[in-house]
Motif scaffolding. Structure first.
Motif, PDB file in Angstrom:
ATOM      1  N   GLY A  52      44.688  45.823  43.781  1.00 21.49           N
ATOM      2  CA  GLY A  52      45.006  44.877  43.222  1.00 21.49           C
ATOM      3  C   GLY A  52      43.818  44.136  42.405  1.00 21.49           C
ATOM      4  N   LEU A  53      42.458  44.768  42.672  1.00 23.88           N
ATOM      5  CA  LEU A  53      41.189  44.089  41.882  1.00 23.88           C
ATOM      6  C   LEU A  53      41.315  44.510  40.376  1.00 23.88           C
ATOM      7  CD1 LEU A  53      38.918  42.444  42.381  1.00 23.88           C
ATOM      8  CD2 LEU A  53      37.527  44.744  42.577  1.00 23.88           C
ATOM      9  N   ASP A 118      45.203  37.256  46.481  1.00 23.78           N
ATOM     10  CA  ASP A 118      43.940  37.201  46.249  1.00 23.78           C
ATOM     11  C   ASP A 118      43.034  37.569  47.584  1.00 23.78           C
ATOM     12  OD1 ASP A 118      44.083  35.920  43.804  1.00 23.78           O
ATOM     13  OD2 ASP A 118      44.133  33.814  44.588  1.00 23.78           O
ATOM     14  N   ALA A 119      43.821  38.214  48.563  1.00 23.35           N
ATOM     15  CA  ALA A 119      43.000  38.685  49.733  1.00 23.35           C
ATOM     16  C   ALA A 119      41.972  39.905  49.287  1.00 23.35           C
ATOM     17  CB  ALA A 119      44.061  39.444  50.707  1.00 23.35           C
ATOM     18  N   VAL A 120      42.187  40.540  48.237  1.00 21.06           N
ATOM     19  CA  VAL A 120      41.351  41.766  47.684  1.00 21.06           C
ATOM     20  C   VAL A 120      39.799  41.202  47.361  1.00 21.06           C
ATOM     21  CG1 VAL A 120      41.983  41.523  45.404  1.00 21.06           C
ATOM     22  CG2 VAL A 120      41.433  43.536  46.317  1.00 21.06           C
ATOM     23  N   GLU A 123      36.819  41.302  50.396  1.00 23.77           N
ATOM     24  CA  GLU A 123      35.817  42.609  50.231  1.00 23.77           C
ATOM     25  C   GLU A 123      35.055  42.685  48.794  1.00 23.77           C
ATOM     26  OE1 GLU A 123      35.977  47.295  50.971  1.00 23.77           O
ATOM     27  OE2 GLU A 123      37.879  46.157  50.965  1.00 23.77           O
ATOM     28  N   ALA A 124      35.546  42.241  47.729  1.00 22.64           N
ATOM     29  CA  ALA A 124      35.076  42.332  46.565  1.00 22.64           C
ATOM     30  C   ALA A 124      33.757  41.561  46.573  1.00 22.64           C
ATOM     31  CB  ALA A 124      36.063  41.947  45.500  1.00 22.64           C
ATOM     32  N   GLU A 125      33.998  40.198  46.983  1.00 24.97           N
ATOM     33  CA  GLU A 125      32.820  39.383  47.274  1.00 24.97           C
ATOM     34  C   GLU A 125      31.664  40.028  47.895  1.00 24.97           C
ATOM     35  OE1 GLU A 125      32.219  34.793  47.982  1.00 24.97           O
ATOM     36  OE2 GLU A 125      33.060  35.831  49.692  1.00 24.97           O
TER      37      GLU A 125
END
Length: 213
Positions: A52-53, A118-120, A123-125
């Motif tokens: 979903g990013l 917004d859980a994705v 890991e993106a951060e």
């Protein structure tokens, strides 16, 4: 593989702002070249698209997407403050205690905001902090190297941080300087086959079993 393109020095001299444009151009080169050594992390960012990013995100995505949400900026700035205090702590025990506090604030923020759709971004951060942090760390080390920028550490740190408004760059640099302060030999893990993220490294570093160099 990862690659980057940047203007030649004559273009920097003509277009860039500041007194030492060549210094700036070289520092930017050091930052961007470091990204080419983190191909595995780049692939992990791309893989987050399936979770979903958005495909057009950049390293400022956390700041641009969440900064306006109530309480987010305050928590993030508190983390930054604790991390920078840890980099300057006179005793390594104090640095570790401050790093633990920073992680608690960070974990609370991430649990509050990075959930559901917004859980994705959790890991993106971590990935963007790692990419920008290693880039800023390489830039800083070059600036302070007698054979590089030959700058005193306070001036080099101010140059690297600029105004501190780029969250991923500022916090990423602070995180790696904290790891240095805790005497953690993190580069082999960050740039080796595993490509350990900065939050993985810090969580290991604040434990009593952390390996010293």
């Amino acid at each position: 593989s990862m690659a980057f393109v940047m203007a030649l020095p004559p273009i920097w001299v003509e277009q860039a702002k500041g007194n030492d444009r060549v210094l700036l151009a070289t520092a930017v080169f050091m930052h961007e070249f470091t990204h080419t050594q983190s191909a595995g992390l780049g692939r992990r960012v791309e893989a987050l698209g399936k979770k979903g990013l958005p495909s057009d995100v950049d390293d400022d995505v956390i700041q641009s997407r969440f900064a306006s949400r109530p309480g987010f900026s305050a928590a993030y700035k508190r983390e930054q403050q604790l991390l920078w205090e840890a980099t300057a702590a006179p005793d390594v025990k104090d640095a570790r205690a401050l790093a633990k506090r920073a992680l608690r604030v960070m974990d609370n923020r991430r649990a509050r905001y990075f959930k559901g759709q917004d859980a994705v971004y959790a890991e993106a951060e971590d990935l963007f902090l790692t990419l920008e942090g290693t880039g800023q760390y390489a830039l800083y080390r070059w600036l302070t190297d007698p054979k590089g920028g030959a700058m005193a550490k306070p001036e080099a740190l101010a140059f690297a941080r600029r105004d501190g408004k780029r969250w991923s760059q500022d916090q990423g640099l602070a995180l790696y300087l904290v790891l240095d302060r805790l005497w953690v030999d993190w580069p082999p893990a960050a740039f080796g086959p595993k490509q350990q993220t900065v939050l993985e490294a810090l969580r290991a570093a604040v434990e009593p079993t952390v390996v010293k160099r």
